[in-house]
Design a protein around this motif. Structure first.
Motif, PDB file in Angstrom:
ATOM      1  N   LYS A  36       0.575  -1.095   0.289  1.00  0.00           N
ATOM      2  CA  LYS A  36       0.190   0.095   0.231  1.00  0.00           C
ATOM      3  C   LYS A  36       0.826   1.507   0.076  1.00  0.00           C
ATOM      4  CE  LYS A  36      -3.055   2.067   3.421  1.00  0.00           C
ATOM      5  NZ  LYS A  36      -3.450   1.775   5.086  1.00  0.00           N
ATOM      6  N   GLN A  37       1.971   1.314   0.664  1.00  0.00           N
ATOM      7  CA  GLN A  37       3.054   2.875   0.721  1.00  0.00           C
ATOM      8  C   GLN A  37       3.722   2.786  -0.541  1.00  0.00           C
ATOM      9  OE1 GLN A  37       5.117   3.186   4.241  1.00  0.00           O
ATOM     10  NE2 GLN A  37       3.630   2.119   5.868  1.00  0.00           N
ATOM     11  N   ALA A  43       2.581   6.229  -6.374  1.00  0.00           N
ATOM     12  CA  ALA A  43       1.850   7.194  -7.569  1.00  0.00           C
ATOM     13  C   ALA A  43       2.153   8.895  -7.035  1.00  0.00           C
ATOM     14  CB  ALA A  43       0.138   6.863  -7.065  1.00  0.00           C
ATOM     15  N   THR A  44       3.195   8.885  -5.966  1.00  0.00           N
ATOM     16  CA  THR A  44       2.608  10.260  -5.429  1.00  0.00           C
ATOM     17  C   THR A  44       4.822  10.976  -6.735  1.00  0.00           C
ATOM     18  OG1 THR A  44       2.706  10.553  -3.544  1.00  0.00           O
ATOM     19  CG2 THR A  44       4.096  11.868  -4.076  1.00  0.00           C
ATOM     20  N   LEU A  45       5.056   9.799  -7.250  1.00  0.00           N
ATOM     21  CA  LEU A  45       6.497  10.278  -8.010  1.00  0.00           C
ATOM     22  C   LEU A  45       6.104   9.902  -9.456  1.00  0.00           C
ATOM     23  CD1 LEU A  45       8.799   7.888  -6.001  1.00  0.00           C
ATOM     24  CD2 LEU A  45       8.725  10.852  -6.214  1.00  0.00           C
ATOM     25  N   ASN A  54      12.904   9.575  -4.786  1.00  0.00           N
ATOM     26  CA  ASN A  54      13.278   8.088  -4.441  1.00  0.00           C
ATOM     27  C   ASN A  54      12.167   7.321  -3.490  1.00  0.00           C
ATOM     28  OD1 ASN A  54      14.833   5.656  -3.666  1.00  0.00           O
ATOM     29  ND2 ASN A  54      15.817   6.461  -2.562  1.00  0.00           N
ATOM     30  N   ILE A  55      11.804   6.143  -4.494  1.00  0.00           N
ATOM     31  CA  ILE A  55      10.820   6.174  -3.636  1.00  0.00           C
ATOM     32  C   ILE A  55      10.594   5.143  -1.882  1.00  0.00           C
ATOM     33  CG2 ILE A  55       8.948   3.508  -3.962  1.00  0.00           C
ATOM     34  CD1 ILE A  55       9.129   3.802  -6.677  1.00  0.00           C
ATOM     35  N   VAL A  56      11.957   4.826  -1.809  1.00  0.00           N
ATOM     36  CA  VAL A  56      12.574   4.096  -0.589  1.00  0.00           C
ATOM     37  C   VAL A  56      12.361   5.591   0.402  1.00  0.00           C
ATOM     38  CG1 VAL A  56      14.363   2.501   0.674  1.00  0.00           C
ATOM     39  CG2 VAL A  56      13.347   2.420  -1.648  1.00  0.00           C
ATOM     40  N   ALA A  64      10.405  -1.535   4.452  1.00  0.00           N
ATOM     41  CA  ALA A  64      11.394  -1.545   3.294  1.00  0.00           C
ATOM     42  C   ALA A  64      12.867  -2.336   3.098  1.00  0.00           C
ATOM     43  CB  ALA A  64      12.246  -0.093   2.592  1.00  0.00           C
ATOM     44  N   ASP A  65      13.052  -2.165   4.770  1.00  0.00           N
ATOM     45  CA  ASP A  65      14.628  -2.607   5.079  1.00  0.00           C
ATOM     46  C   ASP A  65      14.985  -4.180   5.910  1.00  0.00           C
ATOM     47  OD1 ASP A  65      16.302   0.117   4.792  1.00  0.00           O
ATOM     48  OD2 ASP A  65      16.050   0.520   6.845  1.00  0.00           O
ATOM     49  N   LYS A  66      14.195  -4.880   5.979  1.00  0.00           N
ATOM     50  CA  LYS A  66      13.737  -6.015   6.573  1.00  0.00           C
ATOM     51  C   LYS A  66      12.262  -6.727   6.108  1.00  0.00           C
ATOM     52  CE  LYS A  66      13.574  -4.786  10.989  1.00  0.00           C
ATOM     53  NZ  LYS A  66      13.122  -5.135  12.605  1.00  0.00           N
ATOM     54  N   LYS A  67      12.947  -8.291   6.345  1.00  0.00           N
ATOM     55  CA  LYS A  67      11.852  -8.983   5.785  1.00  0.00           C
ATOM     56  C   LYS A  67      10.504  -8.862   6.002  1.00  0.00           C
ATOM     57  CE  LYS A  67      14.681 -10.789   2.288  1.00  0.00           C
ATOM     58  NZ  LYS A  67      14.979 -11.201   1.475  1.00  0.00           N
ATOM     59  N   ALA A  68       9.736  -9.634   5.833  1.00  0.00           N
ATOM     60  CA  ALA A  68       8.089  -9.218   6.476  1.00  0.00           C
ATOM     61  C   ALA A  68       8.144 -10.646   7.800  1.00  0.00           C
ATOM     62  CB  ALA A  68       6.904  -9.903   5.009  1.00  0.00           C
TER      63      ALA A  68
END
Length: 100
Positions: A36-37, A43-45, A54-56, A64-68
């Motif tokens: 979602k994020q 969409a913003t970019l 930068n999407i991140v 973004a940094d760790k696995k789910a």
């Protein structure tokens, strides 16, 4: 050694199977939030005239940094998510309704 331990996560109330199921469900919620994020960031970019973002940087760093699954384990350990045991009374009522 793996941290946190299974005993720390379950607090002696749940077995490993219940922990695995809860972790998988929590990881799914975290993955859905990441998607979602990321969609909102894209969409913003896409909508901006600059297009050099930068999407991140627009996504929660923890997602973004760790696995789910690691995020799920940490969330359960930190108390953000709880493992809830379904009451047996509710389960019994559902079985009775299915029998009718």
């Amino acid at each position: 050694m793996i941290y946190p331990t299974i005993d720390e996560l379950t607090k002696g109330n749940f077995n490993r199977y219940e922990l695995a199921i809860a972790t998988a469900k929590c990881a799914r919620l975290i993955t859905d939030e990441y998607v979602k994020q990321r969609s909102a960031a894209e969409a913003t970019l896409t909508g901006s005239k600059e297009g050099s973002g930068n999407i991140v940087s627009l996504i929660d760093q923890r997602l973004a940094d760790k696995k789910a699954v690691k995020n799920a384990i940490d969330s359960i350990h930190d108390g953000e998510y709880r493992i809830v045991d379904a009451p047996e009374a509710v389960l019994g009522e559902e079985e009775e309704n299915e029998a009718d």
